[in-house]
Enzyme design. Sequence first.
Site, PDB file in Angstrom:
ATOM      1  N   CYS A   1     -40.034  21.534  32.536  1.00  0.00           N
ATOM      2  CA  CYS A   1     -40.698  22.051  31.338  1.00  0.00           C
ATOM      3  C   CYS A   1     -39.599  22.374  30.342  1.00  0.00           C
ATOM      4  CB  CYS A   1     -41.458  23.328  31.661  1.00  0.00           C
ATOM      5  SG  CYS A   1     -42.595  23.140  33.038  1.00  0.00           S
TER       6      CYS A   1
ATOM      7  N   ASN B   1     -39.430  27.455  33.779  1.00  0.00           N
ATOM      8  CA  ASN B   1     -39.281  26.034  34.110  1.00  0.00           C
ATOM      9  C   ASN B   1     -38.805  25.980  35.546  1.00  0.00           C
ATOM     10  OD1 ASN B   1     -38.570  23.313  34.257  1.00  0.00           O
ATOM     11  ND2 ASN B   1     -36.590  23.643  33.266  1.00  0.00           N
ATOM     12  N   GLY B   2     -39.621  25.393  36.432  1.00  0.00           N
ATOM     13  CA  GLY B   2     -39.210  25.309  37.840  1.00  0.00           C
ATOM     14  C   GLY B   2     -40.389  25.542  38.760  1.00  0.00           C
TER      15      GLY B   2
ATOM     16  N   LYS C   1     -38.902  13.732  30.847  1.00  0.00           N
ATOM     17  CA  LYS C   1     -37.567  13.140  30.717  1.00  0.00           C
ATOM     18  C   LYS C   1     -36.673  13.490  31.897  1.00  0.00           C
ATOM     19  CE  LYS C   1     -34.378  10.858  28.545  1.00  0.00           C
ATOM     20  NZ  LYS C   1     -34.485   9.396  28.693  1.00  0.00           N
TER      21      LYS C   1
HETATM   22  O1  M6R Z   1     -31.780  11.910  34.151  1.00  0.00           O
HETATM   23  P1  M6R Z   1     -31.725  10.909  35.248  1.00  0.00           P
HETATM   24  O2  M6R Z   1     -30.970   9.686  34.875  1.00  0.00           O
HETATM   25  O3  M6R Z   1     -31.239  11.493  36.547  1.00  0.00           O
HETATM   26  O4  M6R Z   1     -33.228  10.485  35.470  1.00  0.00           O
HETATM   27  C1  M6R Z   1     -33.594   9.622  36.509  1.00  0.00           C
HETATM   28  C2  M6R Z   1     -34.972   9.053  36.283  1.00  0.00           C
HETATM   29  O5  M6R Z   1     -35.923  10.066  36.256  1.00  0.00           O
HETATM   30  C3  M6R Z   1     -35.052   8.266  34.972  1.00  0.00           C
HETATM   31  O6  M6R Z   1     -34.083   7.261  34.928  1.00  0.00           O
HETATM   32  C4  M6R Z   1     -36.442   7.630  34.807  1.00  0.00           C
HETATM   33  O7  M6R Z   1     -36.649   6.665  35.776  1.00  0.00           O
HETATM   34  C5  M6R Z   1     -36.575   7.058  33.397  1.00  0.00           C
HETATM   35  N1  M6R Z   1     -37.678   7.657  32.732  1.00  0.00           N
HETATM   36  C6  M6R Z   1     -36.835   5.606  33.366  1.00  0.00           C
HETATM   37  O8  M6R Z   1     -36.928   5.124  32.077  1.00  0.00           O
END
Ligand code: M6R
Length: 617
Positions: A2, A101-102, A612
């Site tokens: 979040c 957040n968590g 994200k």
């Molecule tokens: O922040 P990170 O690179 O560790 O995130 C890993 C995945 O959650 C991230 O790459 C996800 O698969 C993307 N939304 C793909 O576009």
Amino acid sequence: MCGIVGYLGTRDAYPIIIEGLKRLEYRGYDSAGIALFDGTDLKVSKTKGKVADLEKKSEAEITTHGCVGIGHTRWATHGVPNDVNSHPHVSNSGELVIIHNGIIENYDSLKQELTSRGYTFKSDTDTEVLINLIEYVKKTEGVKLGKAVQIALNQVIGAYAIAVFDKNKPEEVVVAKLGSPLAIGIGKDEDEFFIASDASPFIEYTKNAVYLEDEEMAVIRFHKGIKVRKIKDDSLVDTYVQELQINLEQIEKGGYEHFMLKEIHEQPKAIQDTYRGRLLRNEAIIKMAGIEDNMKKFLNANRIIVVACGTSWHAGLVAEYIFEDLARIPVEVEYASEFRYRNPVITENDVLIAISQSGETADTLAAIKLAKSKGAFVFGVCNVVGSSIARESHAGAYTHAGPEIGVASTKAFTTQITVLTLIALRLARAKGTISSSDFRQHLLELEMIPGKVEQALKSDDLIKNIANIYKDAKNMLYLGRGFNFPVALEGALKLKEISYIHAEGYPAAEMKHGPIALIDENMPVIVIATKKGHYEKVVSNIQEIKSRKGKIIGIVTEGDVQVRQLADHVIEVPESLEALSPLLTTIPLQLLSYHIAVMLGKNVDQPRNLAKSVTVE
Ligand code: M6R
């Protein structure tokens, strides 16, 4: 998972919090809320939906503002997204308010205990349990808010970044962190303070920030500053005020319709920023402090284990091909979520490379901790400076891609590959597995990649036309071989996550072991068929698809003739060394998924069910 924002100072907190939430919306966007002290009373407004919905609702509900407040944008973990489950949550007395957040894992037993002591709960959330636990401690122990938060958190199992205040003492906000990020922006003369999951909500106000470490809490007092303590043993911590490098322009759309499109177009510069100062072509060297300082660890390693999730895992797969090919070091690529739970064999002679754009992904962080506990050397490849993974690693290299806001990773992927290529080349040189002329050739070609990415981006109109033809497909298949097999996986992931069309990535030669059964005239198949990557073999695979009436979209090298004769459409990318080709072949796949999603009217930057950074398991 979040986004949290807070303000304590002399300005109107409301617009700062609402604008801050908009910037953090990439972290979660199923509901949002705000709580303010208006000088007389606590005002809370919250709603299911986006920050824009909150803005409308709160404008009507909160007519008097004040100089202290907190806000939240949610990605639900406990309790469905609805108005009641939205944060902030207020304690039973109506005095304390929290954003979180968590996840509080033991919330159920805490809730039962509080219920037995007369507490009632409106929502299904773990967060409402936490604020009531804090209130219970504060009242029964007769302590101040900071102490109550500390005692309560010592009873909690889970992860959190929280901000809490008491409407009876609105000149003070208490924050704490374990597992989820929390930054405190410090205004000039310490007359105002900003709280946020990352620095983006406050960069136009201050460039000075303190990032809390895990198991730290801070009491922030108006005009009196910040006191940071260890949650466990109450010891005071010296605060390190960091000067932020990002600016406002970097986190705005800059004339593009979506962040994703902006970030796709930023790739030439982002790749250049990644190798700037590291790739010194005239001197024919690669200089990376994190590698130089730990060269022995890499050279003596039995193997490299790469851990990551999602797109970052795909970058790791590309790295496997590059490291093994150039530096002849055995590499294993693992999903962090599997690795951390499968009792892997890890020794002191292993080097673990953790790849993460956000640097906050919970599974990757846990994989690092596991590897460290077994004595492995951990090297982090992150984009977000000062992130948890960057801090938890023994050494590392930033990708310098700049903020990536679109949930679908684009420039994070290509810059991760760039950093990993630099590392592979540096190690190859140190090991003597690459000749000096080949090394120089790679440096030269790598420097030409940004220009070639620009070139690849020029196919945008053609790709838009292709997107229009296939936007209603129910399924798509992505095929690639060698270095471009991971690109096929990444292309399929991009399409799935933003257009919700089912897509599969496969090694082209594996097709005949199953997926070929899917092919008929309704199946668009995107085949990466660049000149240097097993070209003839891929051409045979294309023929197999064609004879089963599949629709072929070939990603080919400029000037290609053979695939053009077979395919329904071709998209050209400039020629390059095979190891560098993923940096180019991925561009048309990003654009294709982007245009399809836009044509289908999907929310490109904030696809459903996603966030994200995945800071929960
Ligand atoms: O922040 P990170 O690179 O560790 O995130 C890993 C995945 O959650 C991230 O790459 C996800 O698969 C993307 N939304 C793909 O576009």
